[in-house]
Motif scaffolding. Sequence first.
Motif, PDB file in Angstrom:
ATOM      1  N   LEU A   5       0.740  -1.264  -0.068  1.00 30.46           N
ATOM      2  CA  LEU A   5      -0.003   0.008   0.183  1.00 30.46           C
ATOM      3  C   LEU A   5       0.878   1.087  -0.228  1.00 30.46           C
ATOM      4  N   LYS A   6       2.017   1.138   0.744  1.00 24.09           N
ATOM      5  CA  LYS A   6       2.766   2.474   0.754  1.00 24.09           C
ATOM      6  C   LYS A   6       3.425   2.688  -0.389  1.00 24.09           C
ATOM      7  N   GLU A   7       3.788   1.506  -1.146  1.00 24.96           N
ATOM      8  CA  GLU A   7       4.474   1.657  -2.504  1.00 24.96           C
ATOM      9  C   GLU A   7       3.412   2.563  -3.511  1.00 24.96           C
ATOM     10  N   ILE A   8       2.206   2.078  -3.190  1.00 21.15           N
ATOM     11  CA  ILE A   8       1.282   2.646  -4.222  1.00 21.15           C
ATOM     12  C   ILE A   8       1.387   4.323  -4.373  1.00 21.15           C
ATOM     13  N   PHE A   9       1.517   4.755  -2.952  1.00 30.37           N
ATOM     14  CA  PHE A   9       1.649   6.154  -2.815  1.00 30.37           C
ATOM     15  C   PHE A   9       2.883   6.814  -3.456  1.00 30.37           C
ATOM     16  N   ASP A  10       4.023   5.980  -3.596  1.00 29.62           N
ATOM     17  CA  ASP A  10       5.292   6.357  -4.216  1.00 29.62           C
ATOM     18  C   ASP A  10       5.376   6.178  -5.646  1.00 29.62           C
ATOM     19  N   LYS A  11       4.273   5.598  -6.251  1.00 31.75           N
ATOM     20  CA  LYS A  11       4.601   5.167  -7.664  1.00 31.75           C
ATOM     21  C   LYS A  11       4.147   6.347  -8.436  1.00 31.75           C
ATOM     22  N   ARG A  12       3.421   7.030  -8.174  1.00 26.93           N
ATOM     23  CA  ARG A  12       2.778   8.427  -9.121  1.00 26.93           C
ATOM     24  C   ARG A  12       3.115   9.596  -8.168  1.00 26.93           C
ATOM     25  N   TYR A  13       2.878  10.883  -8.846  1.00 26.06           N
ATOM     26  CA  TYR A  13       2.918  11.975  -8.055  1.00 26.06           C
ATOM     27  C   TYR A  13       1.687  11.914  -6.983  1.00 26.06           C
ATOM     28  N   PHE A  14       2.033  12.240  -5.880  1.00 31.18           N
ATOM     29  CA  PHE A  14       0.939  12.280  -4.784  1.00 31.18           C
ATOM     30  C   PHE A  14       1.474  13.179  -3.556  1.00 31.18           C
ATOM     31  N   LYS A  15       0.545  14.303  -3.447  1.00 33.41           N
ATOM     32  CA  LYS A  15       0.879  15.331  -2.495  1.00 33.41           C
ATOM     33  C   LYS A  15      -0.253  15.121  -1.373  1.00 33.41           C
ATOM     34  N   GLY A  16       0.140  14.911  -0.065  1.00 31.35           N
ATOM     35  CA  GLY A  16      -0.627  14.736   1.041  1.00 31.35           C
ATOM     36  C   GLY A  16      -0.105  13.596   2.083  1.00 31.35           C
ATOM     37  N   GLU A  17      -0.872  13.606   3.062  1.00 35.32           N
ATOM     38  CA  GLU A  17      -0.516  12.791   4.085  1.00 35.32           C
ATOM     39  C   GLU A  17      -1.006  11.354   3.772  1.00 35.32           C
ATOM     40  N   VAL A  18      -0.138  10.445   4.375  1.00 33.01           N
ATOM     41  CA  VAL A  18      -0.936   9.143   4.375  1.00 33.01           C
ATOM     42  C   VAL A  18      -0.471   8.320   5.830  1.00 33.01           C
ATOM     43  N   ARG A  19      -1.707   8.039   6.386  1.00 32.41           N
ATOM     44  CA  ARG A  19      -1.555   7.214   7.692  1.00 32.41           C
ATOM     45  C   ARG A  19      -2.116   5.831   7.521  1.00 32.41           C
ATOM     46  N   LEU A  20      -1.126   5.029   8.071  1.00 31.00           N
ATOM     47  CA  LEU A  20      -1.069   3.533   7.794  1.00 31.00           C
ATOM     48  C   LEU A  20      -2.036   2.849   9.054  1.00 31.00           C
ATOM     49  N   ALA A  38      -4.985   1.983   4.977  1.00 33.49           N
ATOM     50  CA  ALA A  38      -4.328   3.348   4.954  1.00 33.49           C
ATOM     51  C   ALA A  38      -5.453   4.343   4.583  1.00 33.49           C
ATOM     52  N   LEU A  39      -5.434   5.674   5.206  1.00 32.38           N
ATOM     53  CA  LEU A  39      -5.775   6.803   5.156  1.00 32.38           C
ATOM     54  C   LEU A  39      -5.381   7.905   4.515  1.00 32.38           C
ATOM     55  N   ALA A  40      -5.696   8.346   3.262  1.00 27.04           N
ATOM     56  CA  ALA A  40      -4.994   9.363   2.532  1.00 27.04           C
ATOM     57  C   ALA A  40      -5.666  10.780   2.504  1.00 27.04           C
ATOM     58  N   PHE A  41      -5.004  11.602   2.497  1.00 28.76           N
ATOM     59  CA  PHE A  41      -5.690  12.943   2.550  1.00 28.76           C
ATOM     60  C   PHE A  41      -4.910  13.665   1.469  1.00 28.76           C
ATOM     61  N   PRO A  42      -5.439  13.438   0.178  1.00 29.02           N
ATOM     62  CA  PRO A  42      -4.728  14.080  -1.154  1.00 29.02           C
ATOM     63  C   PRO A  42      -5.163  15.562  -1.043  1.00 29.02           C
ATOM     64  N   GLU A  43      -3.933  16.437  -1.321  1.00 26.59           N
ATOM     65  CA  GLU A  43      -4.015  17.937  -1.251  1.00 26.59           C
ATOM     66  C   GLU A  43      -4.393  18.732  -2.537  1.00 26.59           C
ATOM     67  N   ASP A  44      -4.518  17.697  -3.747  1.00 28.01           N
ATOM     68  CA  ASP A  44      -5.121  18.439  -4.822  1.00 28.01           C
ATOM     69  C   ASP A  44      -5.834  17.374  -5.861  1.00 28.01           C
ATOM     70  N   VAL A  45      -6.518  17.458  -6.888  1.00 30.32           N
ATOM     71  CA  VAL A  45      -7.170  16.767  -7.731  1.00 30.32           C
ATOM     72  C   VAL A  45      -6.257  15.724  -8.409  1.00 30.32           C
ATOM     73  N   GLU A  46      -4.900  16.053  -8.836  1.00 29.56           N
ATOM     74  CA  GLU A  46      -4.038  15.230  -9.582  1.00 29.56           C
ATOM     75  C   GLU A  46      -3.864  13.938  -8.343  1.00 29.56           C
ATOM     76  N   SER A  47      -3.476  14.199  -7.137  1.00 28.56           N
ATOM     77  CA  SER A  47      -3.025  13.296  -6.296  1.00 28.56           C
ATOM     78  C   SER A  47      -4.166  12.397  -6.021  1.00 28.56           C
ATOM     79  N   LEU A  48      -5.535  12.895  -5.849  1.00 35.67           N
ATOM     80  CA  LEU A  48      -6.780  12.173  -5.871  1.00 35.67           C
ATOM     81  C   LEU A  48      -6.764  11.232  -7.006  1.00 35.67           C
TER      82      LEU A  48
END
Length: 316
Positions: A5-20, A38-48
Amino acid sequence: MDKELKEIFDKRYFKGEVRLDQPMSFYTSLRIGGPVKALAFPEDVESLRNIIIESREENIPLFVLGAGTNLLVRDGGVDGIAVCLKAFKKIDLIQNMNNTPEPAFDTGDAGLFVESGVLLNALINFARKSGYSGIEALAGIPGTFGGAVFMNAGSFGSEIRDIIISVTVMNMDGSIQILKKDELNFSYRSSNIPGDVIILSADITLKKDTGESISKRINDYLERRKSSQPIGTPSAGCVFKNPDGAFAGRLIEEAGCKGMRNGDVEVSSLHANYFINKGGATSRDFIELMESVRAKVKASSGITLEPEIKIIGKDG
Ligand SMILES: Cc1cc2nc3c(=O)[nH]c(=O)nc-3n(C[C@H](O)[C@H](O)[C@H](O)COP(=O)(O)OP(=O)(O)OC[C@H]3O[C@@H](n4cnc5c(N)ncnc54)[C@H](O)[C@@H]3O)c2cc1C
Protein backbone atom coordinates in the motif's frame (compact mmCIF):
# COMPACT_ATOMS: atom_id res chain seq x y z
CA MET A 1 -0.21 -5.43 2.47
CA ASP A 2 1.02 -2.30 4.26
CA LYS A 3 4.26 -2.24 2.32
CA GLU A 4 2.41 -2.72 -0.96
CA LEU A 5 0.00 0.00 0.00
CA LYS A 6 2.79 2.39 0.88
CA GLU A 7 4.38 1.74 -2.50
CA ILE A 8 1.17 2.70 -4.26
CA PHE A 9 1.57 6.24 -2.98
CA ASP A 10 5.19 6.36 -4.16
CA LYS A 11 4.46 5.19 -7.72
CA ARG A 12 2.97 8.42 -9.07
CA TYR A 13 2.79 12.02 -7.97
CA PHE A 14 0.94 12.16 -4.64
CA LYS A 15 0.86 15.28 -2.48
CA GLY A 16 -0.67 14.81 0.96
CA GLU A 17 -0.47 12.83 4.16
CA VAL A 18 -0.88 9.04 4.33
CA ARG A 19 -1.52 7.31 7.66
CA LEU A 20 -1.23 3.51 7.75
CA ASP A 21 -3.29 1.14 9.97
CA GLN A 22 -5.53 3.72 11.51
CA PRO A 23 -8.33 2.76 13.93
CA MET A 24 -11.54 4.01 12.31
CA SER A 25 -12.90 4.64 15.81
CA PHE A 26 -10.66 7.78 15.74
CA TYR A 27 -12.40 9.03 12.60
CA THR A 28 -16.10 8.36 13.28
CA SER A 29 -18.48 10.26 15.53
CA LEU A 30 -19.64 6.93 17.00
CA ARG A 31 -16.07 6.13 18.12
CA ILE A 32 -16.49 2.57 16.84
CA GLY A 33 -14.53 0.71 14.17
CA GLY A 34 -11.47 -1.45 13.48
CA PRO A 35 -8.46 -0.36 11.45
CA VAL A 36 -8.30 0.85 7.90
CA LYS A 37 -5.16 -0.15 6.00
CA ALA A 38 -4.42 3.36 4.79
CA LEU A 39 -6.02 6.74 5.23
CA ALA A 40 -4.98 9.24 2.57
CA PHE A 41 -5.46 13.01 2.56
CA PRO A 42 -4.77 14.12 -1.04
CA GLU A 43 -4.12 17.83 -1.35
CA ASP A 44 -5.05 18.30 -4.99
CA VAL A 45 -7.13 16.74 -7.75
CA GLU A 46 -4.09 15.18 -9.46
CA SER A 47 -3.09 13.31 -6.28
CA LEU A 48 -6.66 12.10 -5.85
CA ARG A 49 -6.81 10.94 -9.49
CA ASN A 50 -3.48 9.11 -9.22
CA ILE A 51 -4.50 7.23 -6.11
CA ILE A 52 -7.84 6.24 -7.65
CA ILE A 53 -6.14 4.95 -10.80
CA GLU A 54 -3.44 3.07 -8.88
CA SER A 55 -5.91 1.46 -6.49
CA ARG A 56 -8.07 0.36 -9.42
CA GLU A 57 -5.09 -1.11 -11.27
CA GLU A 58 -3.93 -2.94 -8.13
CA ASN A 59 -7.46 -4.07 -7.18
CA ILE A 60 -7.35 -2.31 -3.85
CA PRO A 61 -10.74 -1.19 -2.52
CA LEU A 62 -11.15 2.52 -1.93
CA PHE A 63 -13.83 4.46 -0.16
CA VAL A 64 -14.41 8.11 0.67
CA LEU A 65 -14.52 9.19 4.27
CA GLY A 66 -16.20 12.50 5.05
CA ALA A 67 -16.26 13.38 8.73
CA GLY A 68 -17.53 9.90 9.63
CA THR A 69 -20.73 11.19 11.25
CA ASN A 70 -23.06 8.77 9.46
CA LEU A 71 -20.85 5.71 9.56
CA LEU A 72 -20.74 2.48 11.52
CA VAL A 73 -17.46 0.71 10.81
CA ARG A 74 -17.36 -2.95 11.83
CA ASP A 75 -14.81 -4.12 14.41
CA GLY A 76 -12.70 -6.04 11.85
CA GLY A 77 -11.91 -2.78 10.06
CA VAL A 78 -11.78 -1.91 6.38
CA ASP A 79 -9.49 -3.33 3.72
CA GLY A 80 -7.91 -0.92 1.34
CA ILE A 81 -7.71 2.84 1.32
CA ALA A 82 -9.93 5.49 2.83
CA VAL A 83 -9.65 8.84 1.10
CA CYS A 84 -10.43 11.99 3.01
CA LEU A 85 -10.95 15.27 1.13
CA LYS A 86 -10.45 17.65 4.01
CA ALA A 87 -7.96 19.69 1.95
CA PHE A 88 -10.74 20.43 -0.58
CA LYS A 89 -12.27 23.31 1.32
CA LYS A 90 -12.79 26.19 -1.08
CA ILE A 91 -15.98 28.26 -1.15
CA ASP A 92 -16.23 30.73 -4.06
CA LEU A 93 -18.92 33.09 -5.24
CA ILE A 94 -20.11 32.26 -8.76
CA GLN A 95 -20.38 35.54 -10.60
CA ASN A 96 -23.00 35.89 -13.30
CA MET A 97 -24.80 32.72 -12.32
CA ASN A 98 -27.80 33.57 -14.48
CA ASN A 99 -25.70 34.93 -17.36
CA THR A 100 -26.92 38.41 -16.53
CA PRO A 101 -24.64 41.43 -16.85
CA GLU A 102 -24.80 41.86 -13.07
CA PRO A 103 -23.18 39.63 -10.43
CA ALA A 104 -25.66 36.94 -9.41
CA PHE A 105 -26.16 38.32 -5.92
CA ASP A 106 -27.56 41.60 -7.27
CA THR A 107 -30.51 39.70 -8.76
CA GLY A 108 -31.43 38.25 -5.39
CA ASP A 109 -29.80 34.85 -5.99
CA ALA A 110 -26.30 33.92 -4.98
CA GLY A 111 -24.40 31.08 -6.60
CA LEU A 112 -21.65 29.40 -4.63
CA PHE A 113 -19.05 26.84 -5.66
CA VAL A 114 -18.39 24.61 -2.63
CA GLU A 115 -15.77 21.87 -2.34
CA SER A 116 -16.55 18.56 -0.63
CA GLY A 117 -14.22 18.91 2.34
CA VAL A 118 -15.90 22.09 3.62
CA LEU A 119 -17.71 21.35 6.86
CA LEU A 120 -21.43 21.87 6.46
CA ASN A 121 -21.50 24.15 9.49
CA ALA A 122 -18.62 26.22 8.08
CA LEU A 123 -20.65 26.70 4.89
CA ILE A 124 -23.70 27.74 6.92
CA ASN A 125 -21.55 30.20 8.84
CA PHE A 126 -20.05 31.57 5.62
CA ALA A 127 -23.56 32.02 4.19
CA ARG A 128 -24.74 33.78 7.35
CA LYS A 129 -21.79 36.20 7.33
CA SER A 130 -22.26 36.91 3.61
CA GLY A 131 -26.03 37.35 3.89
CA TYR A 132 -27.07 34.26 1.91
CA SER A 133 -30.12 32.31 3.02
CA GLY A 134 -31.47 28.82 2.24
CA ILE A 135 -29.56 26.37 4.41
CA GLU A 136 -30.33 27.60 7.92
CA ALA A 137 -32.43 24.52 8.77
CA LEU A 138 -29.36 22.31 8.27
CA ALA A 139 -27.42 24.12 11.02
CA GLY A 140 -26.04 21.65 13.55
CA ILE A 141 -25.82 18.68 11.16
CA PRO A 142 -22.20 17.59 11.58
CA GLY A 143 -20.08 16.34 8.69
CA THR A 144 -18.72 17.58 5.41
CA PHE A 145 -20.52 19.20 2.50
CA GLY A 146 -19.58 16.17 0.31
CA GLY A 147 -21.11 13.78 2.85
CA ALA A 148 -24.24 15.93 3.04
CA VAL A 149 -24.62 15.86 -0.76
CA PHE A 150 -24.07 12.10 -0.92
CA MET A 151 -26.61 11.50 1.87
CA ASN A 152 -28.99 14.29 0.79
CA ALA A 153 -28.78 15.38 4.43
CA GLY A 154 -31.72 17.30 5.78
CA SER A 155 -33.65 18.46 8.78
CA PHE A 156 -36.77 20.42 9.72
CA GLY A 157 -38.24 20.02 6.21
CA SER A 158 -35.13 21.21 4.30
CA GLU A 159 -32.66 19.05 2.41
CA ILE A 160 -29.38 19.72 0.67
CA ARG A 161 -31.08 19.00 -2.70
CA ASP A 162 -33.10 22.21 -2.29
CA ILE A 163 -30.01 24.31 -3.04
CA ILE A 164 -28.09 22.11 -5.52
CA ILE A 165 -27.52 23.30 -9.09
CA SER A 166 -24.98 20.63 -10.11
CA VAL A 167 -22.47 18.24 -8.59
CA THR A 168 -18.94 17.62 -9.90
CA VAL A 169 -17.64 14.08 -9.40
CA MET A 170 -14.53 12.08 -10.20
CA ASN A 171 -15.21 8.66 -11.67
CA MET A 172 -13.08 5.62 -10.92
CA ASP A 173 -11.16 6.07 -14.18
CA GLY A 174 -10.09 9.53 -12.99
CA SER A 175 -12.41 11.40 -15.36
CA ILE A 176 -14.38 14.37 -14.08
CA GLN A 177 -18.10 14.75 -14.77
CA ILE A 178 -20.64 17.45 -13.99
CA LEU A 179 -24.05 16.07 -13.01
CA LYS A 180 -27.00 18.46 -13.20
CA LYS A 181 -29.53 18.38 -10.40
CA ASP A 182 -32.24 16.74 -12.55
CA GLU A 183 -29.88 13.82 -13.32
CA LEU A 184 -29.34 13.14 -9.65
CA ASN A 185 -32.79 11.94 -8.55
CA PHE A 186 -32.35 13.09 -5.01
CA SER A 187 -34.77 11.42 -2.63
CA TYR A 188 -35.07 11.07 1.12
CA ARG A 189 -31.50 10.58 2.43
CA SER A 190 -30.22 9.40 -0.93
CA SER A 191 -29.46 10.31 -4.51
CA ASN A 192 -28.51 8.27 -7.53
CA ILE A 193 -24.89 9.42 -7.20
CA PRO A 194 -23.16 6.03 -7.60
CA GLY A 195 -21.40 4.71 -4.48
CA ASP A 196 -18.10 4.48 -6.35
CA VAL A 197 -17.71 8.09 -7.49
CA ILE A 198 -16.07 10.84 -5.50
CA ILE A 199 -17.93 14.10 -5.09
CA LEU A 200 -15.43 16.91 -5.60
CA SER A 201 -17.70 19.94 -5.33
CA ALA A 202 -21.13 21.31 -6.08
CA ASP A 203 -22.63 24.57 -7.27
CA ILE A 204 -25.44 25.74 -5.03
CA THR A 205 -27.91 28.60 -5.07
CA LEU A 206 -28.93 30.73 -2.11
CA LYS A 207 -31.00 33.90 -1.69
CA LYS A 208 -29.85 37.27 -0.39
CA ASP A 209 -31.16 38.14 3.06
CA THR A 210 -30.00 40.13 6.07
CA GLY A 211 -27.44 38.59 8.39
CA GLU A 212 -29.72 39.35 11.30
CA SER A 213 -32.71 37.31 10.07
CA ILE A 214 -30.45 34.46 8.93
CA SER A 215 -28.78 34.36 12.37
CA LYS A 216 -32.15 34.32 14.08
CA ARG A 217 -33.35 31.35 12.03
CA ILE A 218 -30.07 29.48 12.62
CA ASN A 219 -30.34 30.03 16.37
CA ASP A 220 -33.97 28.87 16.40
CA TYR A 221 -33.10 25.66 14.56
CA LEU A 222 -30.10 25.02 16.82
CA GLU A 223 -32.33 25.46 19.89
CA ARG A 224 -34.88 22.99 18.50
CA ARG A 225 -32.08 20.54 17.79
CA LYS A 226 -30.58 20.94 21.26
CA SER A 227 -33.88 20.27 23.01
CA SER A 228 -34.77 17.16 20.99
CA GLN A 229 -31.48 15.41 20.18
CA PRO A 230 -28.55 14.12 22.24
CA ILE A 231 -25.81 16.48 21.07
CA GLY A 232 -22.24 15.99 22.27
CA THR A 233 -22.51 12.25 22.95
CA PRO A 234 -20.97 9.75 20.50
CA SER A 235 -23.63 8.77 17.94
CA ALA A 236 -24.14 8.68 14.19
CA GLY A 237 -27.35 10.69 14.22
CA CYS A 238 -30.55 8.86 13.22
CA VAL A 239 -29.95 5.13 12.91
CA PHE A 240 -33.06 4.37 10.83
CA LYS A 241 -34.82 6.26 8.02
CA ASN A 242 -38.29 7.60 8.67
CA PRO A 243 -40.72 5.27 6.90
CA ASP A 244 -43.38 6.90 4.67
CA GLY A 245 -45.80 8.86 6.84
CA ALA A 246 -44.17 7.96 10.17
CA PHE A 247 -41.21 8.87 12.36
CA ALA A 248 -38.74 6.11 13.16
CA GLY A 249 -38.00 7.69 16.57
CA ARG A 250 -41.68 7.64 17.54
CA LEU A 251 -42.11 4.01 16.39
CA ILE A 252 -39.04 2.98 18.41
CA GLU A 253 -40.38 4.81 21.46
CA GLU A 254 -43.85 3.27 21.05
CA ALA A 255 -42.24 -0.17 20.83
CA GLY A 256 -40.82 0.46 24.31
CA CYS A 257 -37.19 0.64 23.23
CA LYS A 258 -36.11 3.97 24.79
CA GLY A 259 -33.16 3.32 27.12
CA MET A 260 -32.66 -0.25 25.81
CA ARG A 261 -29.03 -1.28 26.06
CA ASN A 262 -26.75 -3.87 24.51
CA GLY A 263 -23.16 -3.89 25.76
CA ASP A 264 -22.10 -0.28 25.67
CA VAL A 265 -24.70 0.95 23.17
CA GLU A 266 -27.90 2.53 24.39
CA VAL A 267 -31.07 3.79 22.70
CA SER A 268 -31.13 7.48 23.65
CA SER A 269 -33.84 8.43 26.10
CA LEU A 270 -34.00 11.92 24.50
CA HIS A 271 -34.45 10.78 20.87
CA ALA A 272 -35.07 7.06 20.39
CA ASN A 273 -33.63 7.00 16.85
CA TYR A 274 -30.19 7.93 18.21
CA PHE A 275 -28.07 5.09 19.61
CA ILE A 276 -25.31 6.27 21.93
CA ASN A 277 -21.87 4.76 22.51
CA LYS A 278 -21.58 4.80 26.31
CA GLY A 279 -17.83 4.18 26.25
CA GLY A 280 -16.44 0.94 24.91
CA ALA A 281 -19.10 -0.07 22.40
CA THR A 282 -18.32 -2.48 19.58
CA SER A 283 -19.97 -2.67 16.15
CA ARG A 284 -21.40 -6.03 17.22
CA ASP A 285 -23.15 -4.36 20.22
CA PHE A 286 -24.53 -1.74 17.85
CA ILE A 287 -25.76 -4.10 15.12
CA GLU A 288 -27.34 -6.47 17.66
CA LEU A 289 -29.20 -3.54 19.22
CA MET A 290 -30.33 -2.41 15.76
CA GLU A 291 -31.72 -5.91 15.13
CA SER A 292 -33.54 -6.09 18.48
CA VAL A 293 -35.08 -2.64 17.97
CA ARG A 294 -36.12 -3.50 14.41
CA ALA A 295 -37.79 -6.70 15.60
CA LYS A 296 -39.67 -4.88 18.37
CA VAL A 297 -40.85 -2.13 16.02
CA LYS A 298 -41.96 -4.75 13.47
CA ALA A 299 -43.89 -6.58 16.20
CA SER A 300 -45.59 -3.45 17.55
CA SER A 301 -46.31 -1.57 14.29
CA GLY A 302 -45.84 -4.02 11.43
CA ILE A 303 -43.25 -1.63 9.93
CA THR A 304 -39.74 -2.75 8.96
CA LEU A 305 -37.22 0.00 9.61
CA GLU A 306 -34.42 0.57 7.11
CA PRO A 307 -30.99 1.82 8.23
CA GLU A 308 -30.06 5.42 7.49
CA ILE A 309 -26.47 4.97 8.70
CA LYS A 310 -23.93 3.41 6.34
CA ILE A 311 -22.38 0.20 7.65
CA ILE A 312 -18.98 -0.74 6.22
CA GLY A 313 -16.06 -3.08 6.96
CA LYS A 314 -15.80 -6.68 8.13
CA ASP A 315 -16.66 -8.47 11.36
CA GLY A 316 -13.97 -8.55 14.05
C1 LIG B 1 -25.30 14.33 16.34
C2 LIG B 1 -25.65 14.05 14.89
C3 LIG B 1 -26.74 14.67 14.33
C4 LIG B 1 -27.10 14.41 12.99
N1 LIG B 1 -28.19 15.03 12.47
C5 LIG B 1 -28.53 14.82 11.17
C6 LIG B 1 -29.67 15.47 10.60
O1 LIG B 1 -30.38 16.24 11.24
N2 LIG B 1 -29.94 15.22 9.29
C7 LIG B 1 -29.18 14.39 8.52
O2 LIG B 1 -29.47 14.22 7.33
N3 LIG B 1 -28.10 13.75 9.04
C8 LIG B 1 -27.75 13.94 10.33
N4 LIG B 1 -26.67 13.30 10.86
C9 LIG B 1 -25.91 12.33 10.04
C10 LIG B 1 -24.69 12.92 9.31
O3 LIG B 1 -24.18 14.05 10.00
C11 LIG B 1 -25.02 13.34 7.87
O4 LIG B 1 -25.47 12.24 7.12
C12 LIG B 1 -23.78 13.94 7.17
O5 LIG B 1 -24.20 14.60 6.01
C13 LIG B 1 -22.69 12.92 6.85
O6 LIG B 1 -21.54 13.64 6.42
P1 LIG B 1 -20.07 13.06 6.67
O7 LIG B 1 -19.10 13.98 6.01
O8 LIG B 1 -19.83 12.81 8.12
O9 LIG B 1 -20.14 11.70 5.86
P2 LIG B 1 -19.57 10.26 6.29
O10 LIG B 1 -20.30 9.77 7.49
O11 LIG B 1 -18.09 10.30 6.38
O12 LIG B 1 -19.99 9.39 5.02
C14 LIG B 1 -21.35 9.10 4.77
C15 LIG B 1 -21.46 8.49 3.37
O13 LIG B 1 -21.15 9.49 2.40
C16 LIG B 1 -20.08 9.06 1.57
N5 LIG B 1 -19.27 10.25 1.24
C17 LIG B 1 -18.78 11.18 2.09
N6 LIG B 1 -18.11 12.14 1.42
C18 LIG B 1 -18.18 11.80 0.09
C19 LIG B 1 -17.67 12.36 -1.12
N7 LIG B 1 -16.93 13.48 -1.12
N8 LIG B 1 -17.92 11.71 -2.29
C20 LIG B 1 -18.64 10.56 -2.31
N9 LIG B 1 -19.15 9.97 -1.20
C21 LIG B 1 -18.93 10.59 -0.02
C22 LIG B 1 -19.30 8.05 2.40
O14 LIG B 1 -18.53 7.17 1.60
C23 LIG B 1 -20.44 7.36 3.14
O15 LIG B 1 -21.05 6.38 2.31
C24 LIG B 1 -26.30 13.52 12.20
C25 LIG B 1 -25.18 12.91 12.78
C26 LIG B 1 -24.86 13.16 14.11
C27 LIG B 1 -23.64 12.50 14.70
